[in-house]
Design an enzyme around this catalytic site. Sequence first.
Site, PDB file in Angstrom:
ATOM      1  CB  CYS A   1       2.066  10.517   1.381  1.00 37.08           C
ATOM      2  SG  CYS A   1       0.395  11.123   1.102  1.00 37.08           S
TER       3      CYS A   1
ATOM      4  CG  HIS B   1       7.235   8.030   5.546  1.00 38.31           C
ATOM      5  ND1 HIS B   1       7.110   7.584   4.258  1.00 38.31           N
ATOM      6  CD2 HIS B   1       6.044   7.787   6.144  1.00 38.31           C
ATOM      7  CE1 HIS B   1       5.882   7.109   4.069  1.00 38.31           C
ATOM      8  NE2 HIS B   1       5.206   7.220   5.209  1.00 38.31           N
TER       9      HIS B   1
ATOM     10  NE  ARG C   1      -1.185   2.430   2.929  1.00 38.09           N
ATOM     11  CZ  ARG C   1      -0.623   3.530   3.434  1.00 38.09           C
ATOM     12  NH1 ARG C   1      -0.498   4.637   2.697  1.00 38.09           N
ATOM     13  NH2 ARG C   1      -0.143   3.548   4.647  1.00 38.09           N
ATOM     14  CG  ASP C   2       3.129   4.471   2.943  1.00 39.82           C
ATOM     15  OD1 ASP C   2       3.335   5.260   2.017  1.00 39.82           O
ATOM     16  OD2 ASP C   2       3.189   4.804   4.141  1.00 39.82           O
TER      17      ASP C   2
ATOM     18  CG  HIS D   1       3.390   4.924   9.211  1.00 37.94           C
ATOM     19  ND1 HIS D   1       2.883   3.859   8.488  1.00 37.94           N
ATOM     20  CD2 HIS D   1       3.688   5.880   8.288  1.00 37.94           C
ATOM     21  CE1 HIS D   1       2.865   4.161   7.200  1.00 37.94           C
ATOM     22  NE2 HIS D   1       3.359   5.386   7.051  1.00 37.94           N
TER      23      HIS D   1
ATOM     24  CG  ASN E   1       6.776   3.698   4.408  1.00 42.97           C
ATOM     25  OD1 ASN E   1       6.052   4.085   5.311  1.00 42.97           O
ATOM     26  ND2 ASN E   1       6.417   3.717   3.139  1.00 42.97           N
TER      27      ASN E   1
HETATM   28  P1  HMG Z   1     -13.669  13.990  -2.577  1.00 42.17           P
HETATM   29  O1  HMG Z   1     -13.380  14.456  -3.974  1.00 42.17           O
HETATM   30  O2  HMG Z   1     -13.945  15.018  -1.527  1.00 42.17           O
HETATM   31  O3  HMG Z   1     -14.847  12.919  -2.609  1.00 42.17           O
HETATM   32  O4  HMG Z   1     -12.426  13.100  -2.129  1.00 42.17           O
HETATM   33  P2  HMG Z   1     -16.404  13.112  -2.502  1.00 42.17           P
HETATM   34  O5  HMG Z   1     -16.836  12.491  -1.232  1.00 42.17           O
HETATM   35  O6  HMG Z   1     -16.759  14.566  -2.754  1.00 42.17           O
HETATM   36  O7  HMG Z   1     -16.922  12.252  -3.753  1.00 42.17           O
HETATM   37  C1  HMG Z   1     -16.674  12.652  -5.102  1.00 42.17           C
HETATM   38  C2  HMG Z   1     -16.856  11.470  -6.041  1.00 42.17           C
HETATM   39  O8  HMG Z   1     -15.830  10.507  -5.760  1.00 42.17           O
HETATM   40  C3  HMG Z   1     -18.175  10.739  -5.902  1.00 42.17           C
HETATM   41  O9  HMG Z   1     -18.501  10.234  -7.190  1.00 42.17           O
HETATM   42  C4  HMG Z   1     -17.831   9.561  -5.016  1.00 42.17           C
HETATM   43  O10 HMG Z   1     -18.677   8.433  -5.195  1.00 42.17           O
HETATM   44  C5  HMG Z   1     -16.425   9.236  -5.470  1.00 42.17           C
HETATM   45  P3  HMG Z   1     -19.650  10.943  -8.092  1.00 42.17           P
HETATM   46  O11 HMG Z   1     -20.872  10.936  -7.238  1.00 42.17           O
HETATM   47  O12 HMG Z   1     -19.112  12.348  -8.342  1.00 42.17           O
HETATM   48  O13 HMG Z   1     -19.668  10.077  -9.310  1.00 42.17           O
HETATM   49  N1  HMG Z   1     -15.679   8.608  -4.394  1.00 42.17           N
HETATM   50  C6  HMG Z   1     -15.068   7.406  -4.429  1.00 42.17           C
HETATM   51  N2  HMG Z   1     -14.944   6.492  -5.393  1.00 42.17           N
HETATM   52  C7  HMG Z   1     -14.276   5.364  -5.076  1.00 42.17           C
HETATM   53  N3  HMG Z   1     -13.741   5.106  -3.864  1.00 42.17           N
HETATM   54  C8  HMG Z   1     -13.840   6.013  -2.885  1.00 42.17           C
HETATM   55  C9  HMG Z   1     -14.512   7.215  -3.161  1.00 42.17           C
HETATM   56  N4  HMG Z   1     -14.781   8.293  -2.403  1.00 42.17           N
HETATM   57  C10 HMG Z   1     -15.488   9.134  -3.149  1.00 42.17           C
HETATM   58  N5  HMG Z   1     -13.311   5.752  -1.680  1.00 42.17           N
HETATM   59  C11 HMG Z   1     -11.446  11.342  -0.776  1.00 42.17           C
HETATM   60  C12 HMG Z   1     -12.324  12.590  -0.795  1.00 42.17           C
HETATM   61  C13 HMG Z   1     -11.190  11.013   0.670  1.00 42.17           C
HETATM   62  C14 HMG Z   1     -12.187  10.230  -1.469  1.00 42.17           C
HETATM   63  C15 HMG Z   1     -10.138  11.647  -1.539  1.00 42.17           C
HETATM   64  O14 HMG Z   1      -9.551  12.781  -0.967  1.00 42.17           O
HETATM   65  C16 HMG Z   1      -9.138  10.491  -1.472  1.00 42.17           C
HETATM   66  O15 HMG Z   1      -9.357   9.443  -2.069  1.00 42.17           O
HETATM   67  N6  HMG Z   1      -7.999  10.691  -0.752  1.00 42.17           N
HETATM   68  C17 HMG Z   1      -7.004   9.632  -0.572  1.00 42.17           C
HETATM   69  C18 HMG Z   1      -5.611  10.170  -0.655  1.00 42.17           C
HETATM   70  C19 HMG Z   1      -4.625   9.050  -0.370  1.00 42.17           C
HETATM   71  O16 HMG Z   1      -4.900   7.895  -0.618  1.00 42.17           O
HETATM   72  N7  HMG Z   1      -3.444   9.421   0.146  1.00 42.17           N
HETATM   73  C20 HMG Z   1      -2.432   8.446   0.481  1.00 42.17           C
HETATM   74  C21 HMG Z   1      -2.757   7.620   1.683  1.00 42.17           C
HETATM   75  S1  HMG Z   1      -2.483   8.453   3.238  1.00 42.17           S
HETATM   76  C22 HMG Z   1      -0.803   8.164   3.582  1.00 42.17           C
HETATM   77  O17 HMG Z   1      -0.096   7.684   2.748  1.00 42.17           O
HETATM   78  C23 HMG Z   1      -0.296   8.459   4.967  1.00 42.17           C
HETATM   79  C24 HMG Z   1      -0.060   7.195   5.818  1.00 42.17           C
HETATM   80  O18 HMG Z   1       0.874   6.323   5.176  1.00 42.17           O
HETATM   81  C25 HMG Z   1       0.469   7.564   7.193  1.00 42.17           C
HETATM   82  C26 HMG Z   1       1.662   8.528   7.175  1.00 42.17           C
HETATM   83  O19 HMG Z   1       2.654   8.270   6.455  1.00 42.17           O
HETATM   84  O20 HMG Z   1       1.579   9.516   7.913  1.00 42.17           O
HETATM   85  C27 HMG Z   1      -1.370   6.413   6.014  1.00 42.17           C
HETATM   86 MG    MG Z   2       3.029   6.567   5.216  1.00 43.82          MG
END
Ligand code: HMG
Ligand code: MG
Length: 307
Positions: free
Chosen positions: A244, A213, A22-23, A211, A253
């Site tokens: 990220c 990095h 994933r990450d 966690h 990481n």
């Molecule tokens: P948004 O644009 O605000 O979504 O994104 P929305 O709720 O307004 O929905 C818009 C449209 O997207 C809708 O479709 C939803 O159905 C669709 P429409 O009605 O327009 O046809 N939709 C989805 N489709 C599929 N799967 C979904 C989904 N959600 C909405 N889950 C959202 C908000 C949270 C979805 C967006 O910002 C997002 O996906 N963000 C993820 C970013 C990400 O993955 N970042 C990396 C992971 S975090 C990380 O790496 C840190 C970590 O490792 C810890 C650390 O290192 O600190 C964990």
């Molecule tokens: Mg991370």
Amino acid sequence: MREPYRMEGLPERVTVYEVGPRDGLQNEAAVVPVAVKAEFVARLAAAGHTVIEATSFVHPRWVPQLADAAELLTVMERVPGVRYPVLVPNERGLDRALEHGVTEIAIFGSATETFAAKNLNRTLESQFEMFAPVVARALEHGLKVRAYVSMCFGDPWEGPTPIAQVAEVGRRLLDLGCHELSLGDTIGVGTPGHVSALIDAFGGPDRLAVHFHDTYGQALANTLAALRAGVTVVDASTGGIGGCPYAESATGNLATEDLVWMLHGLGVETGLDLPALVETSTWLAARLGRPSPSRVVQALSPRKQAP
Ligand code: HMG
Ligand code: MG
């Protein structure tokens, strides 16, 4: 096999929470074929991992690399006794995860306003409105829910994150009903004293994971500080890949192999087979087209044996 040299005050056993699929992969520009991802997950289980974060049910346009989450869960082998959590941000993500037989999810909150906007398209406050129904419904379905809190030590836009702010966000995420909170140093700026102070701010290590990095080369030192504070769950990524896409300067990481080398050297059990991990990183590096950033993989891969 080298003789371990133990230190006072460390746990006997640590659970390595593997985030490579994933990450590790989410930051790769070239899309990795789903068959390679499935083989990657299978190799990790064969090397002794008991928790492998497999993928994310985020918006596919936000992280195109993991747009194949449903397909991966359909084709991937699941070894009994191994947990395969997936990242879920909202109810749409939970619905998709439930359709594919997921039994464990992870929500991911932000300790800072700017990262909440950039990573979740939400304010710091409204992220809780997004997560609360996810956790409630997941618990109703009998799922386990982990929470992350990102930018615990600093944020590229806001600078150092106040400890009290991290503790408040983290506590609110735990209070939703999460079994574990992983403290994310998303951009790798933390140092060991800061880690101890943050764990103290939570009142101790209960339900905490870490966690790190490794952007500033502090991840192992920070891990040792967390272990000494009583933490027993440490996140790491195969070969040190990862980052990220929504955080400037979030590089790899903590490498699983570097962590395991240190833990086994300290006589801390992990249940992991280091040569098999190194072989997996070497195999993956060939698929990604560049060498693994892990120092231990670089040291061991030509001979695949500890000196
Ligand atoms: P948004 O644009 O605000 O979504 O994104 P929305 O709720 O307004 O929905 C818009 C449209 O997207 C809708 O479709 C939803 O159905 C669709 P429409 O009605 O327009 O046809 N939709 C989805 N489709 C599929 N799967 C979904 C989904 N959600 C909405 N889950 C959202 C908000 C949270 C979805 C967006 O910002 C997002 O996906 N963000 C993820 C970013 C990400 O993955 N970042 C990396 C992971 S975090 C990380 O790496 C840190 C970590 O490792 C810890 C650390 O290192 O600190 C964990
Ligand atoms: Mg991370």
